[in-house]
Design a protein around this motif. Structure first.
Motif, PDB file in Angstrom:
ATOM      1  N   SER A 133      21.275  66.106  -7.303  1.00 24.24           N
ATOM      2  CA  SER A 133      20.602  64.988  -7.153  1.00 24.24           C
ATOM      3  C   SER A 133      21.455  63.644  -7.149  1.00 24.24           C
ATOM      4  O   SER A 133      22.268  63.420  -7.785  1.00 24.24           O
ATOM      5  CB  SER A 133      19.204  64.587  -7.801  1.00 24.24           C
ATOM      6  OG  SER A 133      18.444  65.759  -7.750  1.00 24.24           O
ATOM      7  N   GLU A 134      21.247  62.802  -6.297  1.00 24.80           N
ATOM      8  CA  GLU A 134      21.991  61.432  -6.158  1.00 24.80           C
ATOM      9  C   GLU A 134      21.442  60.692  -7.412  1.00 24.80           C
ATOM     10  O   GLU A 134      20.533  60.295  -7.863  1.00 24.80           O
ATOM     11  CB  GLU A 134      21.731  60.593  -4.972  1.00 24.80           C
ATOM     12  CG  GLU A 134      22.616  59.562  -4.696  1.00 24.80           C
ATOM     13  CD  GLU A 134      22.349  58.855  -3.496  1.00 24.80           C
ATOM     14  OE1 GLU A 134      22.748  57.529  -3.394  1.00 24.80           O
ATOM     15  OE2 GLU A 134      21.568  58.945  -2.612  1.00 24.80           O
TER      16      GLU A 134
ATOM     17  N   GLN B 109      11.932  73.991  -2.776  1.00 25.28           N
ATOM     18  CA  GLN B 109      12.816  73.250  -3.508  1.00 25.28           C
ATOM     19  C   GLN B 109      13.069  73.660  -4.719  1.00 25.28           C
ATOM     20  O   GLN B 109      14.108  73.585  -5.607  1.00 25.28           O
ATOM     21  CB  GLN B 109      12.291  71.870  -3.752  1.00 25.28           C
ATOM     22  CG  GLN B 109      12.409  70.983  -2.496  1.00 25.28           C
ATOM     23  CD  GLN B 109      12.095  69.397  -2.414  1.00 25.28           C
ATOM     24  OE1 GLN B 109      12.545  68.701  -2.791  1.00 25.28           O
ATOM     25  NE2 GLN B 109      10.549  69.396  -2.249  1.00 25.28           N
TER      26      GLN B 109
ATOM     27  N   ARG C 288      13.568  67.900  -6.915  1.00 25.85           N
ATOM     28  CA  ARG C 288      14.225  68.863  -7.548  1.00 25.85           C
ATOM     29  C   ARG C 288      14.665  68.488  -8.700  1.00 25.85           C
ATOM     30  O   ARG C 288      14.737  69.152  -9.789  1.00 25.85           O
ATOM     31  CB  ARG C 288      15.668  69.034  -6.768  1.00 25.85           C
ATOM     32  CG  ARG C 288      15.683  69.638  -5.542  1.00 25.85           C
ATOM     33  CD  ARG C 288      16.937  69.606  -4.725  1.00 25.85           C
ATOM     34  NE  ARG C 288      17.584  68.327  -4.464  1.00 25.85           N
ATOM     35  CZ  ARG C 288      18.705  68.163  -3.845  1.00 25.85           C
ATOM     36  NH1 ARG C 288      19.653  69.244  -3.748  1.00 25.85           N
ATOM     37  NH2 ARG C 288      19.052  67.016  -3.945  1.00 25.85           N
TER      38      ARG C 288
ATOM     39  N   TRP D 207       9.314  60.336   0.747  1.00 30.56           N
ATOM     40  CA  TRP D 207       9.302  61.652   0.205  1.00 30.56           C
ATOM     41  C   TRP D 207       9.188  62.636   1.274  1.00 30.56           C
ATOM     42  O   TRP D 207       8.616  62.249   2.562  1.00 30.56           O
ATOM     43  CB  TRP D 207       8.467  61.953  -0.922  1.00 30.56           C
ATOM     44  CG  TRP D 207       8.102  61.186  -1.995  1.00 30.56           C
ATOM     45  CD1 TRP D 207       7.533  59.909  -2.066  1.00 30.56           C
ATOM     46  CD2 TRP D 207       8.831  61.509  -2.958  1.00 30.56           C
ATOM     47  NE1 TRP D 207       7.708  59.606  -3.452  1.00 30.56           N
ATOM     48  CE2 TRP D 207       8.628  60.583  -4.127  1.00 30.56           C
ATOM     49  CE3 TRP D 207       9.403  62.699  -3.447  1.00 30.56           C
ATOM     50  CZ2 TRP D 207       8.990  60.492  -5.415  1.00 30.56           C
ATOM     51  CZ3 TRP D 207      10.083  62.544  -4.719  1.00 30.56           C
ATOM     52  CH2 TRP D 207       9.926  61.344  -5.703  1.00 30.56           C
TER      53      TRP D 207
ATOM     54  N   ASP E 224      13.582  62.396  -5.515  1.00 34.15           N
ATOM     55  CA  ASP E 224      13.961  63.707  -5.028  1.00 34.15           C
ATOM     56  C   ASP E 224      13.330  64.682  -6.231  1.00 34.15           C
ATOM     57  O   ASP E 224      13.420  64.678  -7.250  1.00 34.15           O
ATOM     58  CB  ASP E 224      15.512  63.794  -5.555  1.00 34.15           C
ATOM     59  CG  ASP E 224      16.129  64.989  -5.140  1.00 34.15           C
ATOM     60  OD1 ASP E 224      15.453  65.998  -5.282  1.00 34.15           O
ATOM     61  OD2 ASP E 224      17.303  64.934  -4.892  1.00 34.15           O
TER      62      ASP E 224
ATOM     63  N   ASN F 207      16.163  58.345  -8.140  1.00 37.64           N
ATOM     64  CA  ASN F 207      15.983  58.518  -6.560  1.00 37.64           C
ATOM     65  C   ASN F 207      14.796  59.475  -6.409  1.00 37.64           C
ATOM     66  O   ASN F 207      14.551  60.547  -7.101  1.00 37.64           O
ATOM     67  CB  ASN F 207      17.051  58.834  -5.962  1.00 37.64           C
ATOM     68  CG  ASN F 207      18.073  57.610  -6.086  1.00 37.64           C
ATOM     69  OD1 ASN F 207      17.942  56.663  -5.620  1.00 37.64           O
ATOM     70  ND2 ASN F 207      19.254  57.864  -6.552  1.00 37.64           N
TER      71      ASN F 207
END
Length: 380
Positions: free
Chosen positions: A281-282, A16, A264, A199, A262, A260
């Motif tokens: 990312s969302e 990542q 990253r 995750w 994530d 969220n």
């Protein structure tokens, strides 16, 4: 161009990290990559990022891949290879994402060389926090946390006086078995344990999440990163993993970091600190989430977390023993040699036999680690 080396490049955090680097390729250059056994993925990474130096687990693997490495890339192996990637390149920053206490010598070497550390290897601080943090202060090296919880605390403290902290709270998803009773845990399988609800992580950390060892390691890491006594470090069950952690200040104000799930996001923040860049990312919609749930931590349900607190307060080699016993027990569970509940049993029995050294030197930590692993391997 910021020059970066990645230790553990083929693992979850490593891949990542390289994903973030690829999305900002005009800002980052990969100087070194260290992997373990996954040479096929490493070779893909080498062809894409063209590092100057790489390292693999052992000499045999190094010999196998030498003919496939492009000109201009040197190949190293073993612990010395990790140290070479950490300290022997022109990288300004080293992301330490290897799993377990294996990351300690290379992280110390990177600090000694004056590299900024993107810290994703919590076991480094768990096994030798007093040595690592003292050396970082001496060398003027930043330890930038990559774990989502510690990154959250780090972000919450931006612009704040750390002396004004009343407490910090790490949130915990509860892992794969958060809705199961202890009776139901007697029959769970490796496949069950590896299904984390929130995750996508490597096998070892996913098992640690299910036992709550991972949160225990994070508590110890938080103690060293943020300088708070264990009485002021709390853990709260939060199944959605939207609030990644929060800080309460003396005036009762609370600052939290949300997003969220994530990895990253904290990885990119460590790479770009103190700046914030666009992310793939969302975006979080609290309206869509609708509800966030919380529950107090049950130390009887999760005895490994209790043991982590006890070892942290004891200090010295107790945390080294806790980590080493767990690493061996998890490896044995993944090989199907022991049951899931035997992980915590082995840790507790090893700790019962442990003779603590309060201010250990590095050699004493390494000796404790070895002796603990030998003891944990023999128990059944």
């Amino acid at each position: 161009m910021k020059k970066i080396s990645v230790l553990g490049s083929t693992g979850s955090i490593g891949t990542q990290t390289l994903d973030v680097v690829a999305k900002h390729s005009d800002h980052f250059q990969i100087e070194g990559l260290a992997a373990g056994m996954n040479t096929s993925l490493l070779l893909e990474q080498v062809r894409k990022f063209r590092p100057r130096k790489i390292s693999v687990a052992n000499r045999e693997l190094a010999e196998q891949i030498k003919t496939e490495i492009p000109a201009g890339t040197e190949v190293f192996y073993g612990e010395q290879g990790l140290i070479e990637i950490a300290a022997g390149t022109d990288a300004e920053m080293v992301v330490t994402a290897v799993v377990g206490s294996l990351g300690l010598p290379s992280t110390l070497a990177a600090i000694e060389a004056g590299k900024t550390i993107g810290l994703a290897n919590k076991e480094t601080l768990v096994t030798a926090g007093h040595i690592v943090t003292a050396l970082a202060r001496q060398k003027g090296v930043k330890l930038l946390p990559i774990d989502s919880e510690h990154s959250a605390i780090f972000q919450c403290l931006n612009g704040e006086n750390r002396q004004d902290m009343a407490s910090l709270t790490l949130t915990a998803s509860g892992g794969s078995f958060r809705d199961r009773t202890r009776d139901e845990l007697k029959q769970v399988t490796v496949e069950d344990a590896l299904k984390h609800p929130n995750w996508s992580m490597g096998a070892k950390i996913t098992i640690d999440s299910a036992t709550m060892v991972n949160k225990g390691l994070e508590v110890i890491e938080a103690h060293w990163l943020f300088g708070l006594p264990y009485e002021q470090i709390k853990v709260l069950l939060h199944p959605e993993s939207i609030i990644h952690s929060f800080v309460e200040f003396k005036d009762t104000s609370i600052i939290a970091q949300l997003g969220n799930p994530d990895m990253r996001v904290p990885i990119q923040y460590a790479l770009t600190y103190p700046e914030r860049w666009e992310s793939p990312s969302e975006r979080l919609s609290l309206a869509q989430v609708g509800r966030l749930n919380f529950a107090e931590m049950d130390f009887e349900r999760f005895p490994c977390l209790r043991m982590a607190y006890e070892c942290g307060k004891m200090g010295g080699t107790a945390t080294t023993a806790f980590n080493a016993a767990n690493e061996v027990a998890v490896a044995r569970f993944l090989r199907r040699e022991i049951s899931f509940l035997q992980i915590e049993d082995i840790i507790e029995r090893v700790l019962d036999q442990h003779h603590n050294i309060s201010e250990p030197e590095l050699a004493e930590i390494e000796d404790c680690d070895k002796r603990t692993r030998d003891a944990a391997a023999r128990l059944s």
